[in-house]
Motif scaffolding. Sequence first.
Motif, mmCIF file in Angstrom:
data_model
loop_
_atom_site.group_PDB
_atom_site.id
_atom_site.type_symbol
_atom_site.label_atom_id
_atom_site.label_comp_id
_atom_site.label_asym_id
_atom_site.label_seq_id
_atom_site.Cartn_x
_atom_site.Cartn_y
_atom_site.Cartn_z
ATOM 1 N N VAL A 1 0.880 -1.165 0.000
ATOM 2 C CA VAL A 1 0.000 0.000 0.000
ATOM 3 C C VAL A 1 0.919 1.217 0.000
ATOM 4 N N ALA A 2 0.924 1.942 -1.099
ATOM 5 C CA ALA A 2 1.870 3.041 -1.272
ATOM 6 C C ALA A 2 1.312 4.347 -0.714
ATOM 7 N N PRO A 3 2.173 5.284 -0.357
ATOM 8 C CA PRO A 3 1.708 6.603 0.087
ATOM 9 C C PRO A 3 0.966 7.336 -1.022
ATOM 10 N N GLY A 4 -0.051 8.062 -0.655
ATOM 11 C CA GLY A 4 -0.815 8.845 -1.613
ATOM 12 C C GLY A 4 -1.702 9.840 -0.889
ATOM 13 N N GLN A 5 -2.366 10.667 -1.647
ATOM 14 C CA GLN A 5 -3.226 11.680 -1.036
ATOM 15 C C GLN A 5 -4.344 11.051 -0.207
ATOM 16 N N GLY A 6 -4.761 9.867 -0.573
ATOM 17 C CA GLY A 6 -5.864 9.239 0.135
ATOM 18 C C GLY A 6 -5.498 8.620 1.466
ATOM 19 N N ASN A 7 -4.205 8.475 1.747
ATOM 20 C CA ASN A 7 -3.820 7.877 3.029
ATOM 21 C C ASN A 7 -2.778 8.699 3.788
ATOM 22 N N LEU A 8 -2.745 10.001 3.551
ATOM 23 C CA LEU A 8 -1.914 10.897 4.370
ATOM 24 C C LEU A 8 -2.289 10.728 5.842
ATOM 25 N N HIS A 9 -1.297 10.606 6.721
ATOM 26 C CA HIS A 9 -1.627 10.469 8.144
ATOM 27 C C HIS A 9 -0.518 11.027 9.040
ATOM 28 N N PRO A 10 -0.158 12.317 8.848
ATOM 29 C CA PRO A 10 0.838 12.914 9.747
ATOM 30 C C PRO A 10 0.322 12.899 11.183
ATOM 31 N N LEU A 11 1.208 12.647 12.099
ATOM 32 C CA LEU A 11 0.835 12.436 13.493
ATOM 33 C C LEU A 11 0.108 13.629 14.100
ATOM 34 N N ASP A 12 0.457 14.834 13.666
ATOM 35 C CA ASP A 12 -0.103 16.022 14.313
ATOM 36 C C ASP A 12 -1.467 16.437 13.768
ATOM 37 N N GLU B 1 4.740 4.859 -12.898
ATOM 38 C CA GLU B 1 3.543 5.495 -13.442
ATOM 39 C C GLU B 1 2.825 6.323 -12.382
ATOM 40 N N ARG B 2 2.842 5.859 -11.159
ATOM 41 C CA ARG B 2 2.143 6.550 -10.080
ATOM 42 C C ARG B 2 2.733 7.934 -9.800
ATOM 43 N N GLN B 3 4.000 8.114 -10.149
ATOM 44 C CA GLN B 3 4.684 9.373 -9.839
ATOM 45 C C GLN B 3 4.795 10.312 -11.030
ATOM 46 N N THR B 4 4.195 9.964 -12.155
ATOM 47 C CA THR B 4 4.347 10.774 -13.365
ATOM 48 C C THR B 4 3.894 12.218 -13.153
ATOM 49 N N ALA B 5 2.707 12.391 -12.566
ATOM 50 C CA ALA B 5 2.178 13.747 -12.384
ATOM 51 C C ALA B 5 3.055 14.557 -11.434
ATOM 52 N N LYS B 6 3.527 13.948 -10.375
ATOM 53 C CA LYS B 6 4.366 14.669 -9.414
ATOM 54 C C LYS B 6 5.670 15.118 -10.056
ATOM 55 N N LEU B 7 6.283 14.251 -10.827
ATOM 56 C CA LEU B 7 7.551 14.600 -11.460
ATOM 57 C C LEU B 7 7.380 15.668 -12.537
ATOM 58 N N GLU C 1 6.622 20.120 -8.075
ATOM 59 C CA GLU C 1 7.516 19.440 -7.133
ATOM 60 C C GLU C 1 8.626 18.664 -7.829
ATOM 61 N N GLY C 2 8.534 18.519 -9.151
ATOM 62 C CA GLY C 2 9.454 17.650 -9.873
ATOM 63 C C GLY C 2 10.919 17.989 -9.671
ATOM 64 N N ASP C 3 11.274 19.264 -9.808
ATOM 65 C CA ASP C 3 12.678 19.645 -9.679
ATOM 66 C C ASP C 3 13.204 19.378 -8.270
ATOM 67 N N ALA C 4 12.379 19.635 -7.263
ATOM 68 C CA ALA C 4 12.811 19.403 -5.883
ATOM 69 C C ALA C 4 13.065 17.926 -5.638
ATOM 70 N N VAL C 5 12.232 17.082 -6.217
ATOM 71 C CA VAL C 5 12.419 15.640 -6.059
ATOM 72 C C VAL C 5 13.710 15.201 -6.750
ATOM 73 N N ARG C 6 13.933 15.680 -7.951
ATOM 74 C CA ARG C 6 15.156 15.310 -8.675
ATOM 75 C C ARG C 6 16.404 15.823 -7.972
ATOM 76 N N ASP C 7 16.295 16.974 -7.334
ATOM 77 C CA ASP C 7 17.448 17.565 -6.652
ATOM 78 C C ASP C 7 17.813 16.827 -5.363
ATOM 79 N N GLN C 8 16.985 15.882 -4.928
ATOM 80 C CA GLN C 8 17.346 15.093 -3.751
ATOM 81 C C GLN C 8 18.613 14.279 -4.001
ATOM 82 N N SER C 9 18.850 13.924 -5.251
ATOM 83 C CA SER C 9 20.038 13.142 -5.606
ATOM 84 C C SER C 9 21.077 14.026 -6.270
#
Length: 255
Positions: free
Chosen positions: A90-101, A197-203, A207-215
């Motif tokens: 079960v992958a992370p997604g908008q439907g299962n966000l659950h930050p503790l606070d 495929e699940r990450q196509t829209a995000k990339l 947010e795409g550049d920030a994700v790529r800049d992690q590496s």
Amino acid sequence: MSDRRGVLVTGASRGIGRATAMAFAEKGYRVAVHYGSRREDADETLARLPGTGHAVFGGDLADPDAARGLVADAVDQLGQVDVLVNNAAVAPGQGNLHPLDTASWDGWTAAWRSMIDVNLLGAVNVTWAVAQHLVDRGAPGSIVNVGSRGAFRGEPDYPAYGATKAALHAFGQSAAVALAPYRISVTSVAPGFVATERQTAKLAGTEGDAVRDQSPFGRVGTPEEIASAIIYLASPEAAWSSGAVVDLNGASYLR
């Protein structure tokens, strides 16, 4: 038993699972393609596989009986299972966000329950059934768990995901010790961000550049890169790697 080795890849409808199924088929394996809910995608994976003797199997791995039955069906269809890749999750997604606070009680408990049931217990139960099959045959084999970088760096928006992947890594190391006398190796990979495929829209979005800049490579990983590592770890030549957790994150997180 068949002369061709068999592999069961859970969660093989798309992404890393599909790439892994294809890589094994290219090596001459018979492939059991498992899906949870995306039958059409699983059928597409099957259609892309080179060679013959492959099959598709559905099943909700949150159900222990379904997990055990999946292995029995794969063995029956393929003749034998020599390699297991625990990829379903079960992958992370908008439907299962659950930050503790900020998570609601219902959202919090639902996320933990679903991720524990599939990401951890589903893999644990499939592993048990494949291990029994290999031990009963007296055959060597390999089990590769697909964990996550999030097991080490933390997942504040999806703590259940990070925790279940960390638990999967730990389970894999326990299994590695238990199964070594039977010549069964158990390893895990911990991918960082992968262009599925699940990450196509995000990339493609803001947010795409920030994700790529992690590496420091300035990009994200590909499913094929993860699959190539899985292929190696599942090979007889990699048996001495048993117990390892291999980071596959483009130096985006070092430990």
